[in-house]
Design a protein around this motif. Structure first.
Motif, PDB file in Angstrom:
ATOM      1  N   ARG A  23       0.823  -1.211   0.000  1.00  0.00           N
ATOM      2  CA  ARG A  23       0.000   0.000   0.000  1.00  0.00           C
ATOM      3  C   ARG A  23       0.866   1.274   0.000  1.00  0.00           C
ATOM      4  NH1 ARG A  23      -5.387  -0.264   1.351  1.00  0.00           N
ATOM      5  NH2 ARG A  23      -6.166  -2.316   1.879  1.00  0.00           N
ATOM      6  N   VAL A  30      -3.786  -1.186  -4.251  1.00  0.00           N
ATOM      7  CA  VAL A  30      -5.063  -1.154  -3.532  1.00  0.00           C
ATOM      8  C   VAL A  30      -5.710  -2.520  -3.676  1.00  0.00           C
ATOM      9  CG1 VAL A  30      -5.461   1.314  -3.792  1.00  0.00           C
ATOM     10  CG2 VAL A  30      -6.286  -0.238  -5.538  1.00  0.00           C
ATOM     11  N   VAL A  56      -9.959   4.846  -3.745  1.00  0.00           N
ATOM     12  CA  VAL A  56      -8.863   5.677  -3.269  1.00  0.00           C
ATOM     13  C   VAL A  56      -9.272   7.134  -3.489  1.00  0.00           C
ATOM     14  CG1 VAL A  56      -6.437   6.289  -3.554  1.00  0.00           C
ATOM     15  CG2 VAL A  56      -7.167   3.923  -3.864  1.00  0.00           C
TER      16      VAL A  56
END
Length: 116
Positions: A97, A103, A109
């Protein structure tokens, strides 16, 4: 010519044998030149060696800093080496990450464009 004596009269009229003065000025000049050359040589050697010592001290300090960094990295890697199970999975996820900007599937995000 060694020990040649010259007869001279003194103020009282007595005749005395006097040794002629030797010409020592050439010897003293050579001695002074040799002494001066030695002093110059010694000063040059002291200065050049002090410069070398300062360079070596700086190099030693740099190497000590590098050693400290490598020891810190080694301690960190030794700690990671001991990870297992969930702790290892959490570490891998954290690296993915933060360092690789990965992700999970279905995750959203959000990027703060205001700079705060």
């Amino acid at each position: 010519m060694k020990d040649e004596k010259v007869r001279k009269k003194n103020q009282d009229g007595e005749i005395r044998e006097v040794k002629p003065k030797r010409n020592r000025s050439k010897k003293f000049i050579l001695l002074y030149i040799a002494s001066f050359a030695f002093v110059i040589y010694a000063a040059f050697m002291i200065i050049s060696q002090s410069i070398d010592i300062n360079e070596k001290r700086a190099e030693l300090q740099s190497l000590q800093n590098e050693l400290e960094i490598v020891e810190i990295e080694n301690d960190y890697l030794s700690e990671i080496k001991g990870y297992s199970g969930d702790e290892l999975n959490d570490y891998i996820e954290n690296i993915a990450r933060e360092d690789l900007d990965y992700v999970k599937n279905g995750e959203r995000v959000f990027i703060n464009i205001s700079g705060d």
